[in-house]
Design an enzyme around this catalytic site. Structure first.
Site, PDB file in Angstrom:
ATOM      1  N   PHE A  11       0.811  -1.213   0.000  1.00 46.89           N
ATOM      2  CA  PHE A  11       0.000   0.000   0.000  1.00 46.89           C
ATOM      3  C   PHE A  11       0.851   1.273   0.000  1.00 46.89           C
ATOM      4  CE2 PHE A  11      -2.725   2.835   2.852  1.00 46.89           C
ATOM      5  CZ  PHE A  11      -3.467   3.336   1.804  1.00 46.89           C
ATOM      6  N   ASP A  44      12.667 -12.541  -0.895  1.00 44.16           N
ATOM      7  CA  ASP A  44      12.256 -12.525   0.510  1.00 44.16           C
ATOM      8  C   ASP A  44      13.441 -12.057   1.340  1.00 44.16           C
ATOM      9  OD1 ASP A  44      11.557 -13.210   3.191  1.00 44.16           O
ATOM     10  OD2 ASP A  44      10.189 -14.760   2.461  1.00 44.16           O
ATOM     11  N   TYR A 129       4.387  -7.994  17.335  1.00 46.42           N
ATOM     12  CA  TYR A 129       4.674  -7.031  16.278  1.00 46.42           C
ATOM     13  C   TYR A 129       5.455  -5.847  16.846  1.00 46.42           C
ATOM     14  CZ  TYR A 129       3.979  -3.298  12.884  1.00 46.42           C
ATOM     15  OH  TYR A 129       4.184  -2.255  12.014  1.00 46.42           O
ATOM     16  N   GLY A 180     -24.298   0.615   7.741  1.00 53.97           N
ATOM     17  CA  GLY A 180     -25.408   0.884   8.641  1.00 53.97           C
ATOM     18  C   GLY A 180     -25.564  -0.148   9.730  1.00 53.97           C
ATOM     19  N   GLY A 198      -1.512   9.641   1.865  1.00 56.53           N
ATOM     20  CA  GLY A 198      -0.953  10.710   1.045  1.00 56.53           C
ATOM     21  C   GLY A 198       0.019  11.586   1.801  1.00 56.53           C
TER      22      GLY A 198
END
Length: 328
Positions: A11, A44, A129, A180, A198
């Protein structure tokens, strides 16, 4: 200027390549890139061969690759990728004579329910993590200290990142509200720091363009923070939803989360609800951005603008033909 991205097929990496221009980038990732496969080497970082993707004319390495989902199994993968993988990248950089790296860590190194921690706050990660990201930071600092007059190390600790085409926890929340059928767990006064993709991509680009020897660490947060009530109200307003909002106590939400944990273990399936995710939803995750604000960087978008752009892209416009990116 050449920037070598490690983990650039995801992403943030895809948006960063777009911002920098693919002619200025190379990418190493274990997955193919949906948009920039022609500059991508499949590799990897747990294994050798990283040197192949690091050209001699690289100016800066941006290390984005990470194991980050809440439900990774076995948990040793966090350390194999986030710690050993970082060591492998640094070893390859040393062999190539490269001295500049931007590393995306995480505010998970601080743990949960801390009071607006800044970059000097003690590390107290609550999950594997966060622990593995902190260990990776220590590896990077050791590397930097071996030649601090010539090396450049920038560590960014982003809060949760959202934006167009991301399929992570924020998207799941927005989708539930848009449907909803959203159920508010707890009183909703807990604050949530957020980061629009952004803006964080623009900040990484800013660090690359203003690179110099030295050590820097920044939280990345878009201010001001919403609390959960404000966030839900903003989203419902943008989507013009005026129906009744149902609430349940936090203890009931946690019991439901434990029930989904048992079901996931019994079936071997990854489910969208878990006790960890309920705990994170109800926790205060608020972080200081004072150091970032004093850096000279100007955010291209306000948090409200980033949220509006995401909602419009995901739930008003039609982008079914565009790729999506799965993350936390």
């Amino acid at each position: 200027m050449l920037v070598s991205l490690i983990g650039g097929s995801g992403f943030v990496g895809t948006r960063l390549i777009e911002a920098l221009g693919k002619e200025h980038c190379s990418n190493l990732d274990k997955n193919h890139s949906s948009q920039y496969d022609d500059i991508t080497v499949i590799q990897d970082i747990r294994h050798g061969g990283i040197d192949n993707a690091l050209r001699d004319d690289t100016k800066t390495v941006v290390l984005l690759a990470a194991e980050h989902r809440d439900d990774v199994s076995p948990t040793s993968l966090y350390y194999d990728v986030n710690v050993q993988g970082t060591k492998n990248v640094l070893d390859a950089m040393d062999r190539k004579g490269l001295r500049s790296i931007v590393f995306t860590s995480s505010v998970a190194v601080y743990g949960l329910n801390k009071e607006n921690p800044d970059e000097e706050h003690p590390a107290d990660p609550f999950n594997h993590y966060g622990k593995s990201k902190w260990k990776a930071e220590e590896v990077l600092r050791d590397w930097y200290q071996k030649d601090p007059e010539k090396k450049s190390l920038s560590i960014i600790r982003p809060t949760v990142i959202f934006g167009e085409a991301n399929r992570g926890n924020v998207y799941n929340l927005l989708r539930q509200i848009a449907s909803g059928k959203f159920l508010m767990i707890g009183d909703g006064v807990n604050k949530k720091s957020m980061a629009y993709v952004g803006n964080i991509v623009a900040f990484i680009k800013y660090l690359i363009e203003n690179d110099s020897p030295g050590y820097r660490v920044y939280n990345y947060v878009d201010k001001p923070d919403f609390n959960m009530n404000e966030l839900v109200t903003q989203v419902r307003s943008d989507l013009q939803h005026n129906g009744r909002l149902i609430r349940i106590p936090e203890v009931m939400g946690m019991l439901g989360g434990y029930g989904f944990d048992i079901l996931a273990k019994a079936t071997g399936k990854k489910l969208p609800i878990s006790s960890v995710r309920v705990k994170k939803f109800c926790a205060t995750t608020q972080f200081s951005a004072e150091k970032l604000n004093a850096s000279g960087f100007t955010r291209p978008y306000t948090l409200e603008e980033g949220l509006e752009r995401t909602l419009r892209y995901e739930f008003i416009e039609n982008h079914d033909d565009k790729p999506v990116f799965f993350s936390e």
